[in-house]
Design an enzyme around this catalytic site. Structure first.
Site, PDB file in Angstrom:
ATOM      1  N   ARG A  52      -5.867  -1.731  -0.306  1.00  0.00           N
ATOM      2  CA  ARG A  52      -6.185  -0.548   0.507  1.00  0.00           C
ATOM      3  C   ARG A  52      -6.149   0.740  -0.309  1.00  0.00           C
ATOM      4  NH1 ARG A  52      -1.932  -2.184   4.908  1.00  0.00           N
ATOM      5  NH2 ARG A  52      -2.720  -4.251   5.413  1.00  0.00           N
ATOM      6  N   SER A  94       5.367  -6.862   3.483  1.00  0.00           N
ATOM      7  CA  SER A  94       5.931  -7.147   4.806  1.00  0.00           C
ATOM      8  C   SER A  94       6.727  -8.457   4.783  1.00  0.00           C
ATOM      9  CB  SER A  94       4.803  -7.223   5.831  1.00  0.00           C
ATOM     10  OG  SER A  94       3.890  -8.223   5.435  1.00  0.00           O
ATOM     11  N   CYS A 102       9.451   2.052   3.364  1.00  0.00           N
ATOM     12  CA  CYS A 102      10.379   0.948   3.652  1.00  0.00           C
ATOM     13  C   CYS A 102      11.778   1.481   3.910  1.00  0.00           C
ATOM     14  CB  CYS A 102      10.408  -0.009   2.486  1.00  0.00           C
ATOM     15  SG  CYS A 102      10.821   0.823   0.960  1.00  0.00           S
ATOM     16  N   PHE A 107       0.816  -1.225   0.000  1.00  0.00           N
ATOM     17  CA  PHE A 107       0.000   0.000   0.000  1.00  0.00           C
ATOM     18  C   PHE A 107       0.842   1.264   0.000  1.00  0.00           C
ATOM     19  CE2 PHE A 107       0.887  -0.026   4.570  1.00  0.00           C
ATOM     20  CZ  PHE A 107       1.021   1.322   4.836  1.00  0.00           C
ATOM     21  N   GLU A 136       9.091  -4.253  13.119  1.00  0.00           N
ATOM     22  CA  GLU A 136       8.847  -3.131  12.213  1.00  0.00           C
ATOM     23  C   GLU A 136       7.537  -2.466  12.643  1.00  0.00           C
ATOM     24  OE1 GLU A 136       7.661  -3.971   8.129  1.00  0.00           O
ATOM     25  OE2 GLU A 136       8.767  -2.205   7.461  1.00  0.00           O
TER      26      GLU A 136
END
Ligand code: NAD
Length: 500
Positions: free
Chosen positions: A183, A232, A287, A155, A386
């Site tokens: 999303r 992820s 990220c 997303f 994370e």
């Protein structure tokens, strides 16, 4: 009373150039700044995925036979279209992701870099030739596309990551099924339309929305030859394992926990500016966000003081407001999760210097303020996991070696930065650190299009990076052709293994 599910816009799949929106399963899409549902996206089942793969297989046969100059022309045209309408795309991103329009424009610009890189596709697809490897024998190597490839995206960069994957895959002669995040799926549909306007034939790029059902169908479909994934770490590992088990080529980029080391000789004002920008930009949902500040020696207190001062001036608000520097999080659940990390940090003995939960917001948007947590250590959840939100942890260490040891012990290894004025320290850091992307006085070291992007360890499963030259390797397979044109009189039977 109006049924809200019928009042909102439906976001369709794009298959073989047509919009399809009659799937029974759907998922709500929100404006994170208001908390309102603005659309619903259709979710593909196995049959829908099979339909898209069939369309892509058919289109790919023609596309791979299309001249490279024509393919290149599509890339140039695509660049023009996206650049001319980047504001429109940025606003679509902001409306579903929440990041500021400025930040969304930055994302579009980084995606465009790859379109520019791919416009030179003839150069990237050139093969090799060796004359006279043996008497009268030449060898050449060509790069051919894989066929149909699937691109599954997260997303947090709804335009940039698709542009990194899809553009290169198409430039290399493949057809693509893009499965964007459910999303914020509208940017992917917009991109499909832009590719179409640029002259890409129908079916070469298909957008299929969905959740695990659609992803599993792609992973298992025998005609999908490769999977590119960004998301992820747990899902990246799952994708890598399941797709590789079926003989597919896979690159699966996972999560991150990026450290920024501040050496005692660093310019502390520059370091404070960089820490704020990299930790809280896009509400930490990058990220390459810096989530851990590793402060070496005695500079922790003055650095924290400078960061805290700057945090008090940070403007958090609706991403469409030009005054906003940080927008909301993607969902209400993400907001609660981030709040939970801050609460847990205090319980685990860390010092919450600035608590983003104290920031009050009007309305139902998924906002949380920026947090700064000092005296964090490995073993605390706030360090080990994370967070993917606006939380910056500070770990204090005595010296350079301790900083490097801390970072090298992390299971994540996407990006890292060092702030120093000493060239020797910077050079040693580059040599010692076990991380895929390193910044020297650069807090978000996202490489440019002519380089490749990717982390190490649990931040990337697979062996090729994404974006740039490595992507052309990923999306092509090499074919080596050995050629001889003998005179009829030279022909003879020889059962031995050929030697030169
Ligand atoms: P995510 O892993 O939840 O989702 C990524 C994609 O996988 C989406 O398309 C989603 O629909 C799909 N998916 C989700 N759950 C699935 C399941 N159980 N089975 C199959 N498919 C599933 O990630 P996200 O929340 O969309 O994105 C944020 C994450 O992405 C962060 O961890 C971030 O660090 C990471 N990320 C990494 C990079 C990188 O370059 N390494 C870049 C951007 C984002």
């Amino acid at each position: 009373m109006t049924d809200t599910l019928t009042a909102v816009r439906t976001i369709p799949h794009v298959i073989a150039g047509g919009n399809i929106d009659d799937d029974a399963r759907r998922s709500p899409v929100f404006n994170p700044a208001t908390g309102e549902q603005t659309a619903e996206v259709v979710l593909a089942d196995d049959a829908r995925v099979a339909e898209a793969v069939a369309a892509a297989s058919l289109a790919q046969k023609t596309w791979r036979a299309t001249g490279l100059a024509k393919r290149s022309h599509v890339m140039f045209k695509l660049r023009e279209i996206i650049e001319a309408r980047s504001g429109e795309l940025a606003r679509i991103i902001t409306a579903e992701h929440g990041k500021t329009v400025d930040d969304a424009l930055g994302e579009v610009a980084r995606g465009l870099e790859n379109v520019e890189f791919c416009a030179g596709l003839m150069h990237h697809l050139k093969g090799d030739y060796a004359e006279q490897v043996a008497r009268g024998i030449d060898v050449h190597q060509v790069r051919q596309p894989l066929g149909v490839v699937a691109c599954i995206t997260p997303f947090n960069f709804p335009a940039m990551v698709p542009l990194w994957m899809v553009t290169t895959a198409i430039a290399a002669g493949n057809a693509v099924i893009l499965k964007p995040s459910e999303r914020d799926p509208s940017a992917a549909v917009w991109l499909a339309e832009a590719f179409r306007e640029a002259g890409l034939p129908d079916g070469v790029l298909n957008v299929v929305h969905g959740d695990k059902v659609a992803v599993d169908a792609l992973l298992d479909h025998p005609d999908v030859k490769a999977i590119s994934f960004v998301g992820s770490t747990p899902i990246a590992k799952y994708i890598y394992t399941r797709a590789a088990e079926q003989g597919k080529r896979v690159q699966a980029l996972g999560g991150a926990k990026n450290h920024m080391v501040v050496m005692p000789d660093a310019d502390l004002d520059a370091a404070a500016d960089a820490a704020i920008s990299a930790a809280y930009g896009s509400a930490g949902e990058r990220c390459m966000a810096v989530s851990v500040l590793v402060v070496v020696g005695q500079v922790a207190d003055p650095l924290i003081e400078k960061i805290t001062q700057r945090m008090s001036r940070l403007v958090v608000g609706d991403g469409t407001d030009p005054a906003s520097e940080m927008g909301p999080l993607i969902t209400r659940e993400a907001r609660e999760r981030v709040a939970g990390f801050v609460e847990g940090a205090a319980a685990e003995g860390a010092n919450v210097v600035v608590d983003g939960r104290d920031h009050r917001f009007e309305g139902d948007g998924f906002f949380i303020g920026a947090s700064l947590v000092d005296r964090v250590e490995p073993g605390m959840r706030v360090y080990d996991e994370e967070i993917f939100g606006p939380v910056l942890s500070v770990v204090r260490v005595d010296d350079y070696d301790a900083a490097v040891a801390l970072i090298n012990a992390s299971r994540f290894a996407n990006g890292v930065a060092v702030f120093t004025r000493d060239g020797k320290t910077a050079r040693s850091f580059e040599f010692d650190i076990e991380v895929g992307m390193v910044g020297v006085n650069v807090p978000i070291p996202v490489p440019v299009g002519a380089f490749s992007f990717g982390g190490w360890k649990d931040s990337l499963f697979g062996d090729t990076h994404m974006y740039g030259p490595e992507s052309f390797n990923f999306y092509t397979r090499r074919k080596v052709v050995t050629t001889r044109w003998p005179e009829p009189s030279e022909s003879q039977i020889d059962l031995g293994f050929p030697t030169h």
